[in-house]
Design a protein around this motif. Structure first.
Motif, PDB file in Angstrom:
ATOM      1  N   MET A 180      14.383 -14.901  -5.438  1.00  0.00           N
ATOM      2  CA  MET A 180      15.312 -16.172  -5.691  1.00  0.00           C
ATOM      3  C   MET A 180      14.773 -17.079  -6.932  1.00  0.00           C
ATOM      4  O   MET A 180      13.385 -16.966  -7.403  1.00  0.00           O
ATOM      5  CB  MET A 180      15.389 -17.206  -4.698  1.00  0.00           C
ATOM      6  N   PRO A 181      15.727 -17.418  -7.491  1.00  0.00           N
ATOM      7  CA  PRO A 181      15.379 -18.469  -8.840  1.00  0.00           C
ATOM      8  C   PRO A 181      14.092 -19.572  -8.117  1.00  0.00           C
ATOM      9  O   PRO A 181      14.398 -19.865  -6.972  1.00  0.00           O
ATOM     10  CB  PRO A 181      16.279 -19.062  -9.330  1.00  0.00           C
ATOM     11  N   HIS A 182      13.123 -19.811  -8.890  1.00  0.00           N
ATOM     12  CA  HIS A 182      12.263 -20.808  -8.421  1.00  0.00           C
ATOM     13  C   HIS A 182      12.837 -22.167  -7.748  1.00  0.00           C
ATOM     14  O   HIS A 182      13.848 -22.759  -8.016  1.00  0.00           O
ATOM     15  CB  HIS A 182      11.388 -21.477  -9.616  1.00  0.00           C
ATOM     16  N   GLY A 183      12.401 -22.628  -6.476  1.00  0.00           N
ATOM     17  CA  GLY A 183      12.806 -23.467  -5.884  1.00  0.00           C
ATOM     18  C   GLY A 183      14.131 -23.263  -4.754  1.00  0.00           C
ATOM     19  O   GLY A 183      14.416 -24.057  -4.236  1.00  0.00           O
ATOM     20  N   GLU A 184      14.712 -22.048  -5.156  1.00  0.00           N
ATOM     21  CA  GLU A 184      15.827 -21.632  -3.997  1.00  0.00           C
ATOM     22  C   GLU A 184      15.431 -20.814  -3.130  1.00  0.00           C
ATOM     23  O   GLU A 184      14.497 -19.980  -3.058  1.00  0.00           O
ATOM     24  CB  GLU A 184      16.837 -21.043  -5.075  1.00  0.00           C
ATOM     25  N   MET A 185      16.163 -20.795  -2.146  1.00  0.00           N
ATOM     26  CA  MET A 185      15.962 -19.957  -0.721  1.00  0.00           C
ATOM     27  C   MET A 185      17.124 -19.081  -0.511  1.00  0.00           C
ATOM     28  O   MET A 185      18.198 -19.473  -0.546  1.00  0.00           O
ATOM     29  CB  MET A 185      15.553 -20.972   0.334  1.00  0.00           C
ATOM     30  N   SER A 186      16.763 -17.762   0.015  1.00  0.00           N
ATOM     31  CA  SER A 186      17.819 -16.974   0.194  1.00  0.00           C
ATOM     32  C   SER A 186      18.403 -17.399   1.514  1.00  0.00           C
ATOM     33  O   SER A 186      17.621 -17.743   2.642  1.00  0.00           O
ATOM     34  CB  SER A 186      16.962 -15.561   0.481  1.00  0.00           C
ATOM     35  N   HIS A 187      19.803 -16.912   1.644  1.00  0.00           N
ATOM     36  CA  HIS A 187      20.658 -17.418   2.976  1.00  0.00           C
ATOM     37  C   HIS A 187      20.531 -15.868   3.880  1.00  0.00           C
ATOM     38  O   HIS A 187      21.425 -15.967   4.510  1.00  0.00           O
ATOM     39  CB  HIS A 187      21.553 -18.338   2.723  1.00  0.00           C
ATOM     40  N   GLU A 188      20.476 -14.923   2.998  1.00  0.00           N
ATOM     41  CA  GLU A 188      20.879 -13.474   3.414  1.00  0.00           C
ATOM     42  C   GLU A 188      20.573 -13.122   5.139  1.00  0.00           C
ATOM     43  O   GLU A 188      21.535 -13.059   5.792  1.00  0.00           O
ATOM     44  CB  GLU A 188      20.303 -12.411   2.719  1.00  0.00           C
ATOM     45  N   ALA A 189      19.432 -13.692   5.350  1.00  0.00           N
ATOM     46  CA  ALA A 189      19.039 -13.243   6.668  1.00  0.00           C
ATOM     47  C   ALA A 189      19.807 -14.105   7.699  1.00  0.00           C
ATOM     48  O   ALA A 189      20.433 -13.708   8.683  1.00  0.00           O
ATOM     49  CB  ALA A 189      17.626 -13.590   6.878  1.00  0.00           C
ATOM     50  N   THR A 190      20.079 -15.377   7.269  1.00  0.00           N
ATOM     51  CA  THR A 190      20.721 -16.492   8.209  1.00  0.00           C
ATOM     52  C   THR A 190      22.338 -15.953   8.220  1.00  0.00           C
ATOM     53  O   THR A 190      22.747 -15.954   9.218  1.00  0.00           O
ATOM     54  CB  THR A 190      20.744 -17.945   7.360  1.00  0.00           C
ATOM     55  N   ASP A 191      22.777 -15.432   7.082  1.00  0.00           N
ATOM     56  CA  ASP A 191      24.259 -15.039   7.056  1.00  0.00           C
ATOM     57  C   ASP A 191      24.508 -13.794   8.195  1.00  0.00           C
ATOM     58  O   ASP A 191      25.361 -13.871   8.834  1.00  0.00           O
ATOM     59  CB  ASP A 191      24.724 -14.798   5.602  1.00  0.00           C
ATOM     60  N   ILE A 192      23.298 -13.020   7.866  1.00  0.00           N
ATOM     61  CA  ILE A 192      23.288 -11.732   8.925  1.00  0.00           C
ATOM     62  C   ILE A 192      23.237 -12.175  10.390  1.00  0.00           C
ATOM     63  O   ILE A 192      23.984 -11.692  11.312  1.00  0.00           O
ATOM     64  CB  ILE A 192      22.406 -10.778   8.523  1.00  0.00           C
ATOM     65  N   ALA A 193      22.472 -12.981  10.414  1.00  0.00           N
ATOM     66  CA  ALA A 193      22.304 -13.669  12.106  1.00  0.00           C
ATOM     67  C   ALA A 193      23.586 -14.337  12.472  1.00  0.00           C
ATOM     68  O   ALA A 193      23.776 -14.452  13.630  1.00  0.00           O
ATOM     69  CB  ALA A 193      21.201 -14.646  11.827  1.00  0.00           C
ATOM     70  N   ALA A 194      24.310 -15.071  11.538  1.00  0.00           N
ATOM     71  CA  ALA A 194      25.780 -15.602  12.027  1.00  0.00           C
ATOM     72  C   ALA A 194      26.433 -14.498  12.540  1.00  0.00           C
ATOM     73  O   ALA A 194      27.364 -14.500  13.417  1.00  0.00           O
ATOM     74  CB  ALA A 194      26.115 -16.391  11.037  1.00  0.00           C
ATOM     75  N   THR A 195      26.583 -13.319  11.583  1.00  0.00           N
ATOM     76  CA  THR A 195      27.606 -12.283  12.126  1.00  0.00           C
ATOM     77  C   THR A 195      27.133 -11.918  13.501  1.00  0.00           C
ATOM     78  O   THR A 195      27.913 -11.559  14.272  1.00  0.00           O
ATOM     79  CB  THR A 195      27.333 -10.974  10.783  1.00  0.00           C
ATOM     80  N   HIS A 196      25.735 -11.605  13.556  1.00  0.00           N
ATOM     81  CA  HIS A 196      25.126 -11.146  14.776  1.00  0.00           C
ATOM     82  C   HIS A 196      25.408 -12.033  15.884  1.00  0.00           C
ATOM     83  O   HIS A 196      25.738 -11.284  16.943  1.00  0.00           O
ATOM     84  CB  HIS A 196      23.681 -10.788  14.665  1.00  0.00           C
TER      85      HIS A 196
END
Ligand code: SF4
Length: 284
Positions: free
Chosen positions: A41-57
């Motif tokens: 991720m760009p400096h200071g930003e956090m990925s939401h990919e895992a959280t988005d997949i968790a929401a689907t799950h």
């Protein structure tokens, strides 16, 4: 009998570090003290990919097995091994069940030149109390080489430390700690991630090396700062630089520069063979 919550148990080629290319059984335990949402991720930003997949799950369509989970290109690529929303995919298994399964997945049904990788998540969290029972199982008698893939933040309990010292002193046995200390690009805090005194203790019972995942000049500068802290504390082991993984495009962009940066400093380069060989799929 001890039980361990197992995220994945599979047979593959070790793609990274000292044992790169060695056929290995991977025991991936569940749980981690970090999230590493800053990777890719760009400096200071956090990925939401895992959280988005968790929401689907949890809210739309539950995944029933690891192989069906999407791969991510940012954040921790082992997200399902620690994210609480995926804990239903990781069964608690007895030592007997784990060793039975290991004998099934090794093609010839016995330990030969294979090495055992205990990974995570963070494998040195609470499971330290369960490993002696696992390693004492008669089916593990011919196992000679073990690597703990750790983030280097967990102290060894006195009981486990003395167990490991004894295991490593048995003729022919070799214990390794592959320490992937997390730099600021991971999104974790320096003072919580760079703990030289913890890693120096690993060297008292086995071989330890540091493996830094880097993608930018800033990461390499951070690795240099970390190495200085580790050396000051007395750390003797090798230093590896490894490119960021996840998706092949990112990996290819980084590999050569990372290798050159390692050469310039007299450090080692670690590839990620699981990316070109297996596209970083689950179970590889
Ligand atoms: S320490 Fe390792 S397993 Fe834990 S979140 Fe970071 S990259 Fe993932």
């Amino acid at each position: 009998m001890s039980k361990i919550k197992i995220a994945e148990l599979f047979y593959s080629i070790q793609g990274e570090g000292r044992y790169m290319g060695v056929p290995s059984v991977f025991l991936r335990t569940f749980g981690c003290n970090f999230k590493c949402a800053g990777f890719g991720m760009p400096h200071g930003e956090m990925s939401h990919e895992a959280t988005d997949i968790a929401a689907t799950h949890t809210m739309i369509t539950p995944f029933t097995k690891y192989e069906d989970l999407p791969l991510v290109s940012t954040g921790c690529d082992s997200y399902a091994s620690w994210h609480p929303d995926f804990k239903d995919l990781s069964p608690m298994l007895t030592s007997e069940a784990i060793t039975d399964r290991i004998m099934e997945i090794i093609p010839h049904g016995e330990w030969k030149d294979e090495h055992l990788v205990i990974t995570g998540g963070e494998p040195l969290l609470g499971w330290q109390r369960a490993y002696p029972d696992l390693l004492n199982n008669p089916k593990m008698r011919d196992l000679k080489e073990i690597t703990f893939e750790t983030n280097g933040t967990q102290k060894l309990t006195p009981e486990f430390k003395s167990y490991l010292a004894k295991w490593n002193s048995t003729v022919g046995n070799e214990l390794t700690f592959s320490v992937s200390a997390k730099l600021p690009a991971s999104g974790e805090k320096w003072e919580e991630a760079i703990l030289p005194e913890v890693v120096c203790e690993y060297e008292e019972v086995g071989t330890a090396y540091l493996k830094f995942v880097v993608a930018t000049e800033q990461d390499i500068a951070d690795a240099e700062r970390a190495v200085e802290e580790f050396r000051t504390a007395g750390f003797r082991g090798h230093i590896y630089l490894m490119p960021v993984g996840g998706v092949e495009s990112v990996y290819n962009l980084n590999a050569k520069n990372v290798a050159l940066a390692a050469m310039k400093r007299g450090w080692r380069y670690s590839d990620r063979l699981q990316v070109p060989l297996f596209k970083n799929e689950w179970g590889t």
